[in-house]
Motif scaffolding. Structure first.
Motif, PDB file in Angstrom:
ATOM      1  N   UNK A  91      48.259  52.076  31.707  1.00 55.36           N
ATOM      2  CA  UNK A  91      47.990  50.652  31.625  1.00 55.36           C
ATOM      3  C   UNK A  91      46.664  50.368  30.930  1.00 55.36           C
ATOM      4  N   UNK A  92      46.545  49.168  30.358  1.00 53.50           N
ATOM      5  CA  UNK A  92      45.328  48.737  29.676  1.00 53.50           C
ATOM      6  C   UNK A  92      44.419  48.018  30.665  1.00 53.50           C
ATOM      7  N   UNK A  93      43.129  48.366  30.663  1.00 54.99           N
ATOM      8  CA  UNK A  93      42.163  47.795  31.594  1.00 54.99           C
ATOM      9  C   UNK A  93      40.892  47.397  30.857  1.00 54.99           C
ATOM     10  N   UNK A  94      40.111  46.537  31.491  1.00 59.89           N
ATOM     11  CA  UNK A  94      38.816  46.145  30.952  1.00 59.89           C
ATOM     12  C   UNK A  94      37.760  46.325  32.034  1.00 59.89           C
ATOM     13  N   UNK A  95      36.592  46.816  31.638  1.00 63.42           N
ATOM     14  CA  UNK A  95      35.472  47.005  32.552  1.00 63.42           C
ATOM     15  C   UNK A  95      34.293  46.190  32.038  1.00 63.42           C
ATOM     16  N   UNK A  96      33.785  45.286  32.867  1.00 63.66           N
ATOM     17  CA  UNK A  96      32.639  44.451  32.513  1.00 63.66           C
ATOM     18  C   UNK A  96      31.863  44.124  33.781  1.00 63.66           C
ATOM     19  N   UNK A  97      30.560  44.283  33.707  1.00 67.95           N
ATOM     20  CA  UNK A  97      29.694  44.066  34.870  1.00 67.95           C
ATOM     21  C   UNK A  97      30.145  44.913  36.061  1.00 67.95           C
ATOM     22  N   UNK A  98      30.536  46.162  35.759  1.00 65.60           N
ATOM     23  CA  UNK A  98      30.958  47.129  36.774  1.00 65.60           C
ATOM     24  C   UNK A  98      32.185  46.685  37.560  1.00 65.60           C
ATOM     25  N   UNK A  99      32.942  45.765  36.985  1.00 69.96           N
ATOM     26  CA  UNK A  99      34.192  45.337  37.596  1.00 69.96           C
ATOM     27  C   UNK A  99      35.339  45.636  36.643  1.00 69.96           C
ATOM     28  N   UNK A 100      36.432  46.104  37.201  1.00 67.85           N
ATOM     29  CA  UNK A 100      37.579  46.509  36.393  1.00 67.85           C
ATOM     30  C   UNK A 100      38.775  45.633  36.704  1.00 67.85           C
TER      31      UNK A 100
END
Length: 390
Positions: free
Chosen positions: A11-20
């Motif tokens: 699956x495709x995920x995004x990580x930003x500000x230590x949140x996924x």
């Protein structure tokens, strides 16, 4: 804070500000919806004792959806990403806005006769390079796909696996990728060691950059300074060899293999129609699911075609005093090759990585970690088996 996209667990995920967060892919969701509708229309064929006996009540995969998952992605611009998806024996390549994940996606390519495994973006000439596997074949080859066209052109060929293409950010027509030969025989498929190749699209000149019969070199990437990064691991020879002693042992063991096959066949039908197994473990009946009572000493997983003893590696890495121990063995090493040809070991136990703004983001099978220029590390998030970082 850098926004990172990655692929884990198909699956495709995004990580930003230590949140996924997971990113929905409409091509996959629509494909699954279409399969559900087809399945509902044919539901009457899937029920009853006759259908059960003939095996018509079983689906092609555990989730009942076939093989539909994300294979790779690239960043088109700050507001859009392009992803590729496998849809059984076909592929879809879509462009998706990151500003509104529910907005309708744009279609770049939809094909039913080959599978896209890897993609790379040429930002200078607005084109993609794909690693694809054609239907009824084992080999994977590279092809060029302009973003404004659905006509592609193959640029590699042969009995080999060409994978992980990467455009040189300083030179538009220079492509790096890894490749290995393959052979198909009676005992299955055998793969040679992976090599890193360099292809000049303007001249067609092909060179082997790194090759060694003892090692796999794969996932090449080039930074703005011209340094070449890659993962090195020991080459595990695949396939089978036959010796006179091995041939004799096969003959002696043949009757026992036949008996075991017959017992397994009887056990299959017994479990299907009575819910109980003929086999026992440690003197106890296993019941409907023999795997329930089996005590696994350690978790074993396949990564890039290699069997990984995850728990054993995790314990070994922790004993070495690693700040963020992972599940990948330390024989998987991230290496940098300088323009002068010198090699520098960057990190051990690396499954995948990406170089961005002089920071190396890598996965050790358990965490996504940022390795900064001053050699300090920061854990971005916990995520198992990140196969690609975008």
């Amino acid at each position: 804070m850098t926004k990172l996209y990655f692929i884990a667990n198909n699956g495709l995920h995004v990580c930003e500000y230590n949140k996924t967060a997971a990113i929905p892919c409409q091509a996959i969701d629509q494909y699954k919806k279409n399969l559900d509708e087809i399945r509902q229309r044919k539901e009457w064929k899937m029920k009853g004792t006759g259908a059960q006996f003939m095996g018509a009540n079983r689906f092609d995969s555990e989730d009942g959806y076939g093989r539909a998952f994300t294979t790779d992605a690239v960043i088109l611009d700050p507001q859009n990403i392009i992803y590729s998806a496998r849809l059984d024996d076909g592929t879809a390549i879509n462009v998706k806005t990151t500003l509104n994940l529910q907005e309708a996606e744009g279609l770049i390519l939809r094909k039913n006769d080959f599978i896209t495994h890897d993609i790379a973006l040429d930002t200078f000439k607005k084109r993609l390079i794909l690693s694809v596997q054609e239907q009824q074949g084992y080999a994977t080859h590279l092809c060029i796909l302009p973003l404004d066209s659905n006509h592609f052109q193959f640029i590699t060929e042969g009995e080999c696996l060409d994978a992980n293409p990467f455009f040189d950010p300083n030179k538009a027509d220079q492509v790096y990728y890894d490749s290995c030969g393959l052979a198909v025989g009676q005992n299955g498929i055998s793969y040679g060691p992976r090599e890193i190749c360099h292809l000049d699209l303007s001249t067609g000149e092909l060179q082997t950059v790194l090759a060694d019969q003892k090692y796999d070199f794969f996932r090449p990437q080039v930074d703005l300074q011209g340094n070449l990064y890659f993962i090195q691991r020991p080459y595990l020879r695949s396939g089978h060899t036959t010796s006179p002693l091995g041939f004799l042992l096969d003959i002696l063991q043949a009757p026992f293999k036949i008996i075991r096959a017959i017992v397994g066949w009887l056990d299959f039908f017994t479990q299907r129609y009575t819910g109980e197994s003929l086999k026992t473990s440690s003197g106890k009946t296993t019941g409907q699911n023999p795997a329930v009572d089996r005590n696994m000493s350690e978790e074993e997983i396949f990564v890039e075609g290699n069997l990984i003893k995850a728990q054993k590696n995790l314990e070994a890495n922790a004993k070495q005093g690693q700040k963020f121990p992972g599940t990948i063995p330390d024989s998987w090493q991230l290496v940098k090759r300088l323009p002068t040809g010198e090699l520098e070991l960057i990190k051990k136990g690396v499954m995948s990585f990406r170089v961005k703004n002089n920071v190396i983001y890598y996965s050790n099978g358990k965490h996504l970690i940022a390795l900064k220029p001053d050699k300090t590390e920061e854990k971005m998030t916990d995520a198992r088996l990140i196969s690609k970082i975008i």
